[in-house]
Design a protein around this motif. Sequence first.
Motif, PDB file in Angstrom:
ATOM      1  N   VAL A   2       0.437  -1.223  -0.037  1.00  0.00           N
ATOM      2  CA  VAL A   2      -0.174  -0.221  -0.051  1.00  0.00           C
ATOM      3  C   VAL A   2       1.160   1.288   0.197  1.00  0.00           C
ATOM      4  N   GLU A   3       2.296   1.222   0.995  1.00  0.00           N
ATOM      5  CA  GLU A   3       2.497   2.472   1.052  1.00  0.00           C
ATOM      6  C   GLU A   3       3.290   2.493  -0.593  1.00  0.00           C
ATOM      7  N   LEU A   4       3.227   1.757  -0.776  1.00  0.00           N
ATOM      8  CA  LEU A   4       4.297   1.804  -2.624  1.00  0.00           C
ATOM      9  C   LEU A   4       3.407   1.954  -3.585  1.00  0.00           C
ATOM     10  N   GLY A   6       1.044   4.189  -2.844  1.00  0.00           N
ATOM     11  CA  GLY A   6       0.988   5.876  -2.750  1.00  0.00           C
ATOM     12  C   GLY A   6       2.408   6.281  -2.975  1.00  0.00           C
ATOM     13  N   SER A   7       3.561   6.113  -2.732  1.00  0.00           N
ATOM     14  CA  SER A   7       4.526   6.375  -3.241  1.00  0.00           C
ATOM     15  C   SER A   7       5.281   5.804  -4.726  1.00  0.00           C
ATOM     16  N   ASP A   8       5.854   5.111  -5.336  1.00  0.00           N
ATOM     17  CA  ASP A   8       5.827   4.821  -6.417  1.00  0.00           C
ATOM     18  C   ASP A   8       5.242   3.903  -7.038  1.00  0.00           C
ATOM     19  N   PRO A  75      -4.045   6.030  -3.138  1.00  0.00           N
ATOM     20  CA  PRO A  75      -4.997   6.810  -2.690  1.00  0.00           C
ATOM     21  C   PRO A  75      -5.428   7.389  -4.117  1.00  0.00           C
TER      22      PRO A  75
END
Length: 98
Positions: A2-4, A6-8, A75
């Motif tokens: 999920v973090e990835l 959102g970031s890349d 997101p």
Amino acid sequence: MVELAGSDAAILEAQIAQFAIADWLWQMIETKSAEQDCAYYARGDLAPHYRAALEAGFSPGAAGYARDTILAMAPWPFRLEDVRCPLQIGGGKSAQLG
């Protein structure tokens, strides 16, 4: 993941497209789903059809699955609070806004 997303998202999408296959997704479903869901998916009248649908879905490759996964995890480009028309959000628990 999920973090990835959102970031890349492009990197995550490429990674998923490289490893995702029907058997991998079936294993995830069997090992990550709730017990009652696993029992439902494993039913003799459903499992063969579900597996066949996964095979058909992945037959052209995993790009579509990878893209759908990114869209589900990334997101949203707006805040739900800013939506000014009635809407219903489904998934897990439903919430109604507006």
